[in-house]
Design a protein around this motif. Structure first.
Motif, PDB file in Angstrom:
ATOM      1  N   ALA A 103     -19.947  35.047  -0.409  1.00 33.54           N
ATOM      2  CA  ALA A 103     -18.574  35.547  -0.413  1.00 33.54           C
ATOM      3  C   ALA A 103     -18.045  35.837   0.991  1.00 33.54           C
ATOM      4  O   ALA A 103     -16.857  36.140   1.157  1.00 33.54           O
ATOM      5  N   GLU A 104     -18.908  35.730   1.990  1.00 29.06           N
ATOM      6  CA  GLU A 104     -18.514  36.126   3.348  1.00 29.06           C
ATOM      7  C   GLU A 104     -18.046  34.927   4.171  1.00 29.06           C
ATOM      8  O   GLU A 104     -18.247  33.774   3.810  1.00 29.06           O
ATOM      9  N   THR A 105     -17.443  35.242   5.320  1.00 34.07           N
ATOM     10  CA  THR A 105     -16.894  34.221   6.221  1.00 34.07           C
ATOM     11  C   THR A 105     -17.900  33.896   7.318  1.00 34.07           C
ATOM     12  O   THR A 105     -18.377  34.797   8.016  1.00 34.07           O
ATOM     13  N   PHE A 106     -18.187  32.619   7.463  1.00 38.44           N
ATOM     14  CA  PHE A 106     -19.096  32.160   8.511  1.00 38.44           C
ATOM     15  C   PHE A 106     -18.437  31.021   9.280  1.00 38.44           C
ATOM     16  O   PHE A 106     -17.762  30.171   8.704  1.00 38.44           O
ATOM     17  N   LEU A 107     -18.662  31.013  10.591  1.00 37.62           N
ATOM     18  CA  LEU A 107     -18.080  29.989  11.455  1.00 37.62           C
ATOM     19  C   LEU A 107     -19.172  29.322  12.273  1.00 37.62           C
ATOM     20  O   LEU A 107     -20.000  30.004  12.890  1.00 37.62           O
ATOM     21  N   LEU A 108     -19.178  27.997  12.261  1.00 44.53           N
ATOM     22  CA  LEU A 108     -20.131  27.222  13.065  1.00 44.53           C
ATOM     23  C   LEU A 108     -19.520  27.024  14.443  1.00 44.53           C
ATOM     24  O   LEU A 108     -18.692  26.139  14.654  1.00 44.53           O
ATOM     25  N   GLN A 109     -19.919  27.882  15.395  1.00 47.40           N
ATOM     26  CA  GLN A 109     -19.373  27.818  16.751  1.00 47.40           C
ATOM     27  C   GLN A 109     -20.430  28.257  17.757  1.00 47.40           C
ATOM     28  O   GLN A 109     -21.265  29.119  17.467  1.00 47.40           O
ATOM     29  N   ASP A 110     -20.354  27.676  18.938  1.00 49.88           N
ATOM     30  CA  ASP A 110     -21.111  28.141  20.096  1.00 49.88           C
ATOM     31  C   ASP A 110     -20.357  29.336  20.673  1.00 49.88           C
ATOM     32  O   ASP A 110     -19.160  29.244  20.943  1.00 49.88           O
ATOM     33  N   MET A 111     -21.027  30.463  20.825  1.00 51.24           N
ATOM     34  CA  MET A 111     -20.333  31.664  21.294  1.00 51.24           C
ATOM     35  C   MET A 111     -19.670  31.459  22.652  1.00 51.24           C
ATOM     36  O   MET A 111     -18.698  32.149  22.982  1.00 51.24           O
ATOM     37  N   ARG A 112     -20.171  30.521  23.434  1.00 51.64           N
ATOM     38  CA  ARG A 112     -19.570  30.264  24.744  1.00 51.64           C
ATOM     39  C   ARG A 112     -18.212  29.591  24.631  1.00 51.64           C
ATOM     40  O   ARG A 112     -17.437  29.576  25.598  1.00 51.64           O
ATOM     41  N   GLU A 113     -17.908  29.052  23.449  1.00 51.68           N
ATOM     42  CA  GLU A 113     -16.635  28.363  23.219  1.00 51.68           C
ATOM     43  C   GLU A 113     -15.927  28.962  22.015  1.00 51.68           C
ATOM     44  O   GLU A 113     -15.296  28.270  21.223  1.00 51.68           O
ATOM     45  N   LEU A 114     -16.007  30.279  21.905  1.00 54.18           N
ATOM     46  CA  LEU A 114     -15.518  30.986  20.726  1.00 54.18           C
ATOM     47  C   LEU A 114     -14.022  30.794  20.540  1.00 54.18           C
ATOM     48  O   LEU A 114     -13.236  30.947  21.474  1.00 54.18           O
ATOM     49  N   GLN A 115     -13.633  30.472  19.314  1.00 57.69           N
ATOM     50  CA  GLN A 115     -12.221  30.302  18.967  1.00 57.69           C
ATOM     51  C   GLN A 115     -11.964  30.974  17.622  1.00 57.69           C
ATOM     52  O   GLN A 115     -12.249  30.423  16.563  1.00 57.69           O
ATOM     53  N   ILE A 116     -11.452  32.200  17.668  1.00 58.15           N
ATOM     54  CA  ILE A 116     -11.122  32.952  16.456  1.00 58.15           C
ATOM     55  C   ILE A 116      -9.741  33.578  16.659  1.00 58.15           C
ATOM     56  O   ILE A 116      -9.412  34.025  17.755  1.00 58.15           O
ATOM     57  N   GLY A 117      -8.976  33.646  15.603  1.00 62.12           N
ATOM     58  CA  GLY A 117      -7.589  34.071  15.742  1.00 62.12           C
ATOM     59  C   GLY A 117      -7.348  35.563  15.699  1.00 62.12           C
ATOM     60  O   GLY A 117      -6.191  35.991  15.756  1.00 62.12           O
ATOM     61  N   ASN A 118      -8.377  36.374  15.583  1.00 64.13           N
ATOM     62  CA  ASN A 118      -8.154  37.816  15.526  1.00 64.13           C
ATOM     63  C   ASN A 118      -9.194  38.558  16.348  1.00 64.13           C
ATOM     64  O   ASN A 118     -10.175  37.981  16.822  1.00 64.13           O
ATOM     65  N   LYS A 119      -8.953  39.857  16.515  1.00 58.80           N
ATOM     66  CA  LYS A 119      -9.852  40.718  17.267  1.00 58.80           C
ATOM     67  C   LYS A 119     -10.615  41.623  16.307  1.00 58.80           C
ATOM     68  O   LYS A 119     -10.239  41.768  15.132  1.00 58.80           O
ATOM     69  N   PHE A 120     -11.671  42.259  16.810  1.00 57.59           N
ATOM     70  CA  PHE A 120     -12.583  43.003  15.950  1.00 57.59           C
ATOM     71  C   PHE A 120     -12.800  44.425  16.483  1.00 57.59           C
ATOM     72  O   PHE A 120     -12.601  44.709  17.660  1.00 57.59           O
ATOM     73  N   ASP A 121     -13.246  45.284  15.558  1.00 56.93           N
ATOM     74  CA  ASP A 121     -13.584  46.657  15.950  1.00 56.93           C
ATOM     75  C   ASP A 121     -14.944  46.718  16.646  1.00 56.93           C
ATOM     76  O   ASP A 121     -15.217  47.680  17.374  1.00 56.93           O
ATOM     77  N   ALA A 122     -15.770  45.723  16.409  1.00 55.00           N
ATOM     78  CA  ALA A 122     -17.093  45.698  17.050  1.00 55.00           C
ATOM     79  C   ALA A 122     -17.607  44.268  17.121  1.00 55.00           C
ATOM     80  O   ALA A 122     -17.265  43.428  16.288  1.00 55.00           O
ATOM     81  N   ILE A 123     -18.422  44.023  18.122  1.00 54.02           N
ATOM     82  CA  ILE A 123     -19.136  42.759  18.266  1.00 54.02           C
ATOM     83  C   ILE A 123     -20.620  43.076  18.428  1.00 54.02           C
ATOM     84  O   ILE A 123     -20.994  43.958  19.216  1.00 54.02           O
ATOM     85  N   ILE A 124     -21.436  42.357  17.671  1.00 51.08           N
ATOM     86  CA  ILE A 124     -22.892  42.470  17.808  1.00 51.08           C
ATOM     87  C   ILE A 124     -23.438  41.117  18.248  1.00 51.08           C
ATOM     88  O   ILE A 124     -23.100  40.084  17.661  1.00 51.08           O
ATOM     89  N   ALA A 125     -24.242  41.111  19.292  1.00 52.78           N
ATOM     90  CA  ALA A 125     -24.938  39.896  19.731  1.00 52.78           C
ATOM     91  C   ALA A 125     -26.407  40.267  19.921  1.00 52.78           C
ATOM     92  O   ALA A 125     -26.905  40.371  21.034  1.00 52.78           O
ATOM     93  N   TRP A 126     -27.064  40.490  18.793  1.00 51.33           N
ATOM     94  CA  TRP A 126     -28.444  40.981  18.795  1.00 51.33           C
ATOM     95  C   TRP A 126     -29.413  39.806  18.843  1.00 51.33           C
ATOM     96  O   TRP A 126     -29.441  38.984  17.943  1.00 51.33           O
ATOM     97  N   HIS A 127     -30.203  39.737  19.879  1.00 52.87           N
ATOM     98  CA  HIS A 127     -31.176  38.664  20.073  1.00 52.87           C
ATOM     99  C   HIS A 127     -30.527  37.279  19.971  1.00 52.87           C
ATOM    100  O   HIS A 127     -31.123  36.328  19.436  1.00 52.87           O
ATOM    101  N   SER A 128     -29.327  37.160  20.487  1.00 49.93           N
ATOM    102  CA  SER A 128     -28.637  35.866  20.518  1.00 49.93           C
ATOM    103  C   SER A 128     -28.064  35.607  21.906  1.00 49.93           C
ATOM    104  O   SER A 128     -28.282  34.537  22.479  1.00 49.93           O
ATOM    105  N   PHE A 129     -27.373  36.583  22.451  1.00 52.95           N
ATOM    106  CA  PHE A 129     -26.804  36.491  23.795  1.00 52.95           C
ATOM    107  C   PHE A 129     -27.871  36.125  24.821  1.00 52.95           C
ATOM    108  O   PHE A 129     -27.628  35.362  25.756  1.00 52.95           O
ATOM    109  N   PHE A 130     -29.077  36.647  24.639  1.00 50.89           N
ATOM    110  CA  PHE A 130     -30.121  36.422  25.643  1.00 50.89           C
ATOM    111  C   PHE A 130     -30.739  35.024  25.575  1.00 50.89           C
ATOM    112  O   PHE A 130     -31.617  34.681  26.357  1.00 50.89           O
TER     113      PHE A 130
END
Length: 218
Positions: A103-130
Motif C-alpha cells: 500500500a506504500e509509495t516506492f520510487l526507483l531512483q538513485d539518491m544522487r539524482e533525486l526527483q520528487i515533487g514535495n518536501k518532507f518532515d524527515a529524511i533517513i539515509a541509514w546505511h545507504s548514504f555511506f
C-alpha cells in the motif's frame, strides 16, 4: 618506456570494480533475496529512530533513502503512524519492499539524482548514504536540504573517519566511503543544519556512526 595495453580480462576487472564502487545498488540487485533473509530482524537502530520520532509532528512525512526491502526501519515507522516514501536504486530490493508493503509509495531512483515533487518532515539515509563515493557525498547534503521542510530532521550514518572500505555480503563486495567528522560537520553547518546528535561507532548499534541534524534555514 613503452606501456602495453591492459589485458582484456584485467581491463574488464577494473571496469567492474569501478562500476561496483560508483553504483553499489547493482550489487544489491544480485543479493536482494540473500540480504532479505540474512539482515537481522531486530531493530538495533530503535534508540535513534525513537529519538527522531519524538522530534516530529504526528503523521509526519518521512523520506527513506535507500529503503531496501523496507524492513525493519520503514515497517517500524509505518506502525508508528508516519507517512513514509521509500526510495532505492536497486530494482530487486524495491520489488521486495513492494511485496512487504503493497500500500506504500516506492520510487526507483538513485539518491544522487533525486526527483520528487514535495518536501518532507524527515529524511533517513541509514546505511545507504555511506555507499556513495566520497566525491558524491558533499552534494548529497545539499539534496537533503532541498527536500526538507524548515525544521525538518535528517538522520544518516557515515564512517568515523575519511577513507574507503569493502565489505563482503552474500558473496558480493559492497563499497563504502566516508569523509571525516569535521568535513561532515562543516557541510551540515554550511547547508543550515543544526547537529542534534553525533554518535561515533555505537557498539550497541553495530558500531554505526550516526548523525541527527535539524534543517533550520535563515
Amino acid at each position: 618506456m613503452i606501456l602495453k595495453p591492459l589485458d582484456e580480462n584485467l581491463r574488464a576487472f577494473f571496469l567492474n570494480v569501478m562500476s561496483e564502487k560508483e553504483n553499489v545498488y547493482k550489487s544489491y540487485d544480485k543479493i536482494a533475496e540473500w540480504f532479505a533473509s540474512n539482515r537481522p530482524g531486530q531493530l538495533i537502530e530503535k534508540p535513534y529512530i525513537d529519538r527522531l520520532q519524538l522530534l516530529l509532528p504526528n503523521q509526519a512525512t518521512i523520506l527513506d533513502l535507500g529503503c531496501g526491502n523496507g524492513k525493519p526501519i520503514m515497517g517500524y515507522l509505518l506502525q508508528s503512524g508516519f507517512q513514509v516514501v521509500g526510495v532505492d536504486a536497486s530494482e530487486k530490493m524495491l520489488d521486495l519492499a513492494k511485496q512487504n508493503f503493497p500500500a506504500e509509495t516506492f520510487l526507483l531512483q538513485d539518491m544522487r539524482e533525486l526527483q520528487i515533487g514535495n518536501k518532507f518532515d524527515a529524511i533517513i539515509a541509514w546505511h545507504s548514504f555511506f555507499h556513495l563515493p566520497a566525491i558524491d557525498q558533499p552534494k548529497m547534503i545539499e539534496i537533503f536540504a532541498n527536500y526538507l521542510v524548515p525544521g525538518g530532521m535528517l538522520l544518516f550514518t557515515s564512517g568515523s573517519e575519511r577513507g574507503e572500505a569493502w565489505g563482503l555480503n552474500g558473496g558480493e563486495n559492497l563499497f563504502h566511503a566516508s569523509l571525516d567528522s569535521d568535513e561532515y560537520r562543516l557541510l551540515l553547518q554550511n547547508h543550515q543544519f543544526e547537529i542534534i546528535n553525533h554518535t561515533v561507532n555505537d557498539a550497541a548499534c553495530g558500531n554505526a556512526t550516526v548523525w541527527l541534524a535539524q534543517f533550520n534555514p535563515q
